[in-house]
Design a protein around this motif. Structure first.
Motif, PDB file in Angstrom:
ATOM      1  N   GLY A   9       0.921  -1.236   0.422  1.00  0.00           N
ATOM      2  CA  GLY A   9       0.246   0.369   0.193  1.00  0.00           C
ATOM      3  C   GLY A   9       0.785   1.340  -0.104  1.00  0.00           C
ATOM      4  N   SER A  10       0.292   2.125  -0.079  1.00  0.00           N
ATOM      5  CA  SER A  10       1.561   3.362   0.031  1.00  0.00           C
ATOM      6  C   SER A  10       0.192   4.585  -0.199  1.00  0.00           C
ATOM      7  N   LYS A  74      -3.800   0.411   3.969  1.00  0.00           N
ATOM      8  CA  LYS A  74      -3.978  -0.077   2.994  1.00  0.00           C
ATOM      9  C   LYS A  74      -2.776  -1.197   2.891  1.00  0.00           C
ATOM     10  N   ASP A  78      -4.588  -5.259   2.325  1.00  0.00           N
ATOM     11  CA  ASP A  78      -4.282  -5.881   0.967  1.00  0.00           C
ATOM     12  C   ASP A  78      -3.679  -7.254   1.054  1.00  0.00           C
ATOM     13  N   THR A 313       6.303   3.367  -2.840  1.00  0.00           N
ATOM     14  CA  THR A 313       5.728   3.370  -4.064  1.00  0.00           C
ATOM     15  C   THR A 313       4.996   3.238  -5.019  1.00  0.00           C
ATOM     16  N   ASP A 316       3.699  -0.674  -5.184  1.00  0.00           N
ATOM     17  CA  ASP A 316       2.664  -0.717  -5.313  1.00  0.00           C
ATOM     18  C   ASP A 316       2.056  -0.102  -6.820  1.00  0.00           C
ATOM     19  N   LEU A 317       2.206   0.874  -7.389  1.00  0.00           N
ATOM     20  CA  LEU A 317       1.256   1.741  -7.905  1.00  0.00           C
ATOM     21  C   LEU A 317       1.662   0.518  -9.605  1.00  0.00           C
ATOM     22  N   MET A 319       1.908  -2.896  -8.793  1.00  0.00           N
ATOM     23  CA  MET A 319       1.031  -4.117  -8.569  1.00  0.00           C
ATOM     24  C   MET A 319      -0.250  -3.566  -8.942  1.00  0.00           C
ATOM     25  N   LYS A 320      -0.742  -2.385  -8.518  1.00  0.00           N
ATOM     26  CA  LYS A 320      -2.543  -2.222  -9.066  1.00  0.00           C
ATOM     27  C   LYS A 320      -2.803  -1.379 -10.234  1.00  0.00           C
ATOM     28  N   GLY A 321      -1.984  -1.949 -11.517  1.00  0.00           N
ATOM     29  CA  GLY A 321      -2.209  -1.713 -12.732  1.00  0.00           C
ATOM     30  C   GLY A 321      -2.127  -0.281 -12.708  1.00  0.00           C
ATOM     31  N   LYS A 322      -1.523   0.581 -12.266  1.00  0.00           N
ATOM     32  CA  LYS A 322      -1.998   2.088 -12.145  1.00  0.00           C
ATOM     33  C   LYS A 322      -0.875   3.100 -13.117  1.00  0.00           C
ATOM     34  N   LYS A 327       3.852  -3.704 -15.856  1.00  0.00           N
ATOM     35  CA  LYS A 327       3.072  -4.908 -14.547  1.00  0.00           C
ATOM     36  C   LYS A 327       3.878  -5.961 -13.892  1.00  0.00           C
TER      37      LYS A 327
END
Length: 352
Positions: A9-10, A74, A78, A313, A316-317, A319-322, A327
């Motif tokens: 989480g971040s 977070k 998760d 951070t 996290d981004l 891994m969350k597909g952001k 990926k």
């Protein structure tokens, strides 16, 4: 037995500070004299070198321990672990909780203690403590979690990296534009499968390198303010990083036994885009290879240098597909790497 990340989480602060907001700053040399260039030129050169276009700051009601706790929540959510079953909480930072108007760092009680209280954890067997290791602090915390788990001293560890550098920057120092605030966290658990930490390397250099990053009064010598601000010798750090970080990355990869061609991503600390590109380029040249495209996800353009928070951070981004073009899938091997005050370097090789 390995240490496996089961939750991430971040926390990215809401306050956005764009480069143009520094146009009215009075930037000075370290002796208090004025720069020969106007602020527009200074900012343009800064952007071209670092890649930073904007950064994030916490608001006046927040402290480093607050955003550390938010990232931790977070990661806990998760992972779906019961926070009362955590054996350790490791919080990497460098300045503690600093008030909005500056002043001394507040680190008693530790941020680990404050985060544990904010999470409402009652179990006294959950041991909370801090790590001060410069920007590589979060990776060192992850290395410690790995050691606790492999030795049988722990089964579940929360590792957090959080910093509010906006509270310790000198507004008269152009390097103040580099720094930002943020927090990232992971839950690490015992694993018996192929996933987890498979290689690591850490080093500390304390000859002339010891004070490449330091604290000092404002460059505005006319001020009577005795507040100490973060300062650095940027060119020396750049040269040091290019020399030592690729070696540390190679040591970690060689220990893991993984072929460099199987490395999918490098989550690297981000203080200067060109420096990171040069580090990773040199790392691949140690194996006689060119740096692959999309190997290094970059968040520095919008988030700046958030010290210990940067690596967790960006992970996290991704891994969350952001993050576009980035990926990580099951079985992929990634690397975490950092350099910072000490001077310290470290790297971890991790299989998902």
């Amino acid at each position: 037995m390995r240490a496996k990340i089961t939750g991430v989480g971040s926390y990215v602060p809401d306050v956005v500070r764009k480069n143009e907001e520094f146009l009215n700053h009075e930037f000075l040399n370290n002796d208090g004299s004025s720069f020969g260039s106007d602020n527009q030129t200074i900012i343009e050169k800064f952007t071209a070198i670092t890649g930073i276009e904007e950064r994030r700051y916490i608001n006046d009601t927040q402290f480093t321990s607050d955003i550390a706790a938010e990232a931790a929540k977070k990661a806990i959510e998760d992972s779906k672990v019961d926070p009362e079953t955590l054996d350790y909480i490791i919080v990497a930072h460098n300045y503690g909780d600093v008030k909005p108007n500056g002043g001394s760092s507040d680190m008693v009680p530790s941020l680990g203690t404050r985060v544990k209280q904010k999470l409402g954890i009652n179990n006294p067997g959950c041991v909370a403590y801090d790590v001060l290791f410069g920007c590589p602090g979060w990776i060192l915390g992850l290395t410690q979690a790995d050691s606790f788990i492999k030795s049988g001293l722990a089964k579940k560890v929360l590792v957090i990296g959080a910093e509010a550098l906006s509270r310790v920057v000198d507004p008269h120092d152009r390097d103040s534009m580099i720094y930002s605030d943020g927090a990232g966290a992971v839950i690490v658990e015992q694993s018996d499968d192929e996933t987890g930490i498979i290689g690591q390397a850490t080093a500390t250099y304390t000859n002339e390198e010891a004070y490449f990053i330091f604290n000092q009064k404002s460059y505005n010598v006319k001020l009577e303010d005795k507040t100490q601000y973060i300062k650095m010798y940027g060119r020396r750090i750049y040269n040091f990083a290019l020399s030592k970080v690729p070696e540390g990355m190679k040591a970690a990869l060689d220990q893991s036994g993984v072929d460099i061609k199987d490395l999918k991503k490098i989550f690297i600390h981000q203080a200067n885009e060109k420096m990171d590109e040069a580090i990773v380029t040199r790392f691949y040249k140690l194996y006689g290879m060119e740096m692959p495209q999309h190997i290094m996800p970059m968040i520095i353009h919008k988030l700046g240098n958030s010290s210990v928070a940067t690596v967790p951070t960006v992970m996290d981004l991704v891994m969350k597909g952001k993050m576009k073009d980035h990926k990580v899938e099951k079985g992929d091997v990634v690397m975490f790497a950092s350099v910072g005050a000490g001077m310290n370097i470290n790297a971890i090789v991790y299989r998902y």
